[in-house]
Scaffold this active site. Structure first.
Site, PDB file in Angstrom:
ATOM      1  N   SER A 278      29.338  30.882 -15.108  1.00 34.20           N
ATOM      2  CA  SER A 278      27.940  30.788 -15.194  1.00 34.20           C
ATOM      3  C   SER A 278      27.219  30.033 -14.549  1.00 34.20           C
ATOM      4  O   SER A 278      28.010  29.281 -13.984  1.00 34.20           O
ATOM      5  CB  SER A 278      27.609  30.944 -16.776  1.00 34.20           C
ATOM      6  OG  SER A 278      27.745  29.586 -17.012  1.00 34.20           O
ATOM      7  N   LYS A 279      25.822  29.905 -14.438  1.00 32.30           N
ATOM      8  CA  LYS A 279      25.001  29.183 -13.776  1.00 32.30           C
ATOM      9  C   LYS A 279      25.373  27.472 -14.028  1.00 32.30           C
ATOM     10  O   LYS A 279      25.560  26.644 -13.455  1.00 32.30           O
ATOM     11  CB  LYS A 279      23.775  29.025 -13.908  1.00 32.30           C
ATOM     12  CG  LYS A 279      22.769  29.798 -13.146  1.00 32.30           C
ATOM     13  CD  LYS A 279      21.594  29.427 -13.352  1.00 32.30           C
ATOM     14  CE  LYS A 279      20.669  29.915 -12.076  1.00 32.30           C
ATOM     15  NZ  LYS A 279      21.126  29.866 -10.954  1.00 32.30           N
ATOM     16  N   ARG A 280      25.976  27.216 -15.498  1.00 28.38           N
ATOM     17  CA  ARG A 280      26.412  25.779 -15.709  1.00 28.38           C
ATOM     18  C   ARG A 280      27.519  25.300 -14.748  1.00 28.38           C
ATOM     19  O   ARG A 280      27.717  24.253 -14.746  1.00 28.38           O
ATOM     20  CB  ARG A 280      27.212  25.841 -17.128  1.00 28.38           C
ATOM     21  CG  ARG A 280      26.067  26.044 -18.330  1.00 28.38           C
ATOM     22  CD  ARG A 280      26.847  26.215 -19.561  1.00 28.38           C
ATOM     23  NE  ARG A 280      27.552  27.293 -19.746  1.00 28.38           N
ATOM     24  CZ  ARG A 280      29.029  27.185 -19.584  1.00 28.38           C
ATOM     25  NH1 ARG A 280      29.560  26.031 -19.829  1.00 28.38           N
ATOM     26  NH2 ARG A 280      29.894  28.225 -19.700  1.00 28.38           N
TER      27      ARG A 280
ATOM     28  N   GLY B   9      27.577  25.268 -11.711  1.00 30.32           N
ATOM     29  CA  GLY B   9      26.963  25.187 -10.403  1.00 30.32           C
ATOM     30  C   GLY B   9      26.403  26.615  -9.851  1.00 30.32           C
ATOM     31  O   GLY B   9      26.270  27.225 -10.676  1.00 30.32           O
TER      32      GLY B   9
ATOM     33  N   GLU C 254      23.246  31.281  -4.058  1.00 29.76           N
ATOM     34  CA  GLU C 254      23.082  29.952  -4.200  1.00 29.76           C
ATOM     35  C   GLU C 254      24.263  29.236  -3.151  1.00 29.76           C
ATOM     36  O   GLU C 254      23.799  28.120  -2.989  1.00 29.76           O
ATOM     37  CB  GLU C 254      23.433  29.583  -5.680  1.00 29.76           C
ATOM     38  CG  GLU C 254      22.241  30.076  -6.434  1.00 29.76           C
ATOM     39  CD  GLU C 254      22.646  29.976  -8.080  1.00 29.76           C
ATOM     40  OE1 GLU C 254      22.025  29.192  -9.025  1.00 29.76           O
ATOM     41  OE2 GLU C 254      23.609  30.961  -8.492  1.00 29.76           O
TER      42      GLU C 254
END
Ligand code: GLU
Length: 504
Positions: free
Chosen positions: A264-266, A268, A274
């Site tokens: 997930s985004k956690r 990076g 992105e």
């Protein structure tokens, strides 16, 4: 001489039964409800590679039946990212939102075949049914009532109720997937509920639309995430009820972060967009994506696109979860950048700085400076976002970062001696190129009896104002003698302002 990674052409050695299986038809079927995530991009890449390896077809289908969450922006972004990754499609993009007639026709055929039934249960009745099953320690699967009388149906219609259409899962029975990665996976029909194929407004559900499309588009292999495996028997049942033959399936493993939690985004960047913004080029991103579950052998970690097309075989994908590690991507990216032919690196760099608006903000000479600086940064970066940290000084008059100035100001006497010593040697150089510059400064370092850091760090700061920068000798050469000498003098003057006593 650096080898250009993308131009290495390898002899084509047939290595699997897929070779020249020109009938192979695979698809990528994203839902345009956000940007393209690492997992989706890997699915797209695996399908694309399977098609290119075999000489078959790669079909793009947008599963946009969720009208509320699907957006044209997301669709455009997915297509853009696929192009950025170099994943071109042979057919499509097809949009499920434009294929309603096809699904309605399939639903009618299922009704005619008696494979589906009208289910009138309300949400509360369904909840009660599931709760009762749980209480009896049975799987909470829904089986709708099928023995409504005409009167009951008339009463429900009068109340304004409309039925959904559920698939009558044959009982007893089982559906077996011969998965190319997971082997034989058997689903007992007792565990599969009579899933909805058409909502009360007649629109198809995901399982109906995906099954119909895979049949109708002649898809003969489905490579997709393991999170879809419970949908597979349902889609196979629909296909068979329509008289079709299900494709081969290959369910690829989940992707976890380095902490073994679902990516997930956690962790990076979780989307390709992105990663692009983080300064990675498509080639290392593809390389990192393909290694999420697939490997060629236990040692090769870098592949060109041609090598991947040549070697990819979905049967070599592992069953175990794959780990996405940004640090590994960074290493691959640095390796890729260093191995590029210098001209190609310069092209990539200028293109990147242009695309991100960096050059536009930095005056008319910016593109020229960027190109000339490319050899100074090629070996020092693992991603293109690091460029400014190293070479930003080239675009501005001398100004000192706090940390760099403190380094000098900490011992002004020493700084003046080192920088003055360097200036004395550089001022008298006729040939202001790398080798003579290096020789002169190395010699001065010995004359002053200083360590490399003690002597060279002040030289770096004197010209760049930064404590991290491009290499000192190359930077001096690129500046040219006049500009370099001017910067040295400016630094010395500023140091002299802070000098309070003693002989420098
Ligand atoms: N639209 C589905 C998703 O984005 C893909 C389903 C499939 O590959 O069959 O997860």
């Amino acid at each position: 001489m650096a080898r250009s990674l993308s131009t290495a052409i390898l002899p084509r050695v047939p290595n699997t039964e897929d070779d020249l299986n020109t009938d192979l038809r695979v698809r990528f079927a994203p839902s345009p409800t956000g940007s393209l995530h690492v997992g989706g991009a890997r699915t797209a890449l695996f399908n694309w590679l399977a098609a290119r390896h075999a000489g078959g077809k790669f079909i793009l289908r947008l599963e946009d039946t969720d009208r509320e969450r699907s957006t044209p922006e997301s669709e455009a972004e997915i297509l853009r990212v696929m192009q950025w990754l170099g994943l071109d499609w042979d057919e499509g993009p097809f949009r499920q939102s434009e294929r309603d007639d096809i699904y309605r026709d399939a639903i009618d055929r299922l009704k005619d075949a008696g494979a589906v039934y009208a289910a009138w249960e309300s949400a509360e009745e369904l909840d009660a049914m599931r709760a009762e099953a749980r209480a009896n320690k049975q799987a909470p699967v829904v089986r709708g009532r099928r023995d409504w009388s005409d009167d009951e149906i008339a009463a429900m219609k009068a109340e304004g109720r409309t039925p959904v259409w559920r698939f009558a899962v044959p009982l007893p029975g089982e559906t077996v997937i011969e998965d190319m990665i997971r082997g034989t996976v058997t689903f007992d029909h007792a565990q599969i509920e009579d899933f909805v194929v058409a909502r009360s407004d007649g629109t198809p559900t995901y399982n109906l639309a995906a099954a119909v499309d895979d049949l109708e588009m002649g898809i003969n292999r489905v490579i997709r995430g393991e999170d879809h495996i419970s949908n597979t028997p349902k889609q196979m049942l629909v296909m068979r009820a329509l008289g079709g033959t299900p494709p081969q399936y290959a369910h690829v493993p989940l992707i976890l972060g380095t902490d073994k939690k679902r990516l997930s985004k956690r962790h990076g960047a979780a989307s390709v967009e992105e990663l692009e913004a983080d300064g990675f080029l498509p080639q290392p991103v593809r390389n990192a994506l393909v290694l999420l579950g697939w490997s060629y052998d236990d040692k090769t970690t870098t592949f060109t696109m041609d090598e991947l097309i040549e070697k990819f075989d979905v049967r070599r994908v592992s069953k175990s979860p794959a780990v996405f590690d940004m640090k590994k991507l960074e290493v691959m990216s640095g390796r890729y950048l260093r191995a590029l032919d210098p001209d190609q690196f310069a092209d990539e760099l200028v293109q990147y700085l242009d695309a991100t608006g960096y050059l536009a903000d930095r005056g008319p000479d910016a593109a020229d400076i960027a190109r000339r600086s490319a050899p100074l940064v090629q070996r020092k970066m693992s991603r293109l976002t690091e460029y400014d940290r190293l070479a930003g000084w080239l675009y501005r008059p001398l100004e000192f970062e706090d940390e760099a100035w403190e380094f000098l100001a900490n011992d002004i006497k020493h700084a003046i001696q080192a920088i003055g010593g360097g200036l004395g040697r550089l001022e008298v150089l006729d040939d202001f190129s790398m080798e003579p510059i290096k020789e002169a400064l190395s010699d001065q370092l010995h004359v002053q009896g200083l360590s490399a850091r003690e002597f060279l760090e002040p030289q770096r700061i004197a010209i760049t104002g930064q404590s991290i920068s491009t290499g000192i000798y190359e930077s001096l050469e690129m500046l040219g003698k006049d500009a370099a000498v001017a910067r040295y003098r400016q630094t010395l003057a500023k140091l002299a302002e802070g000098w309070t006593g003693g002989d420098a």
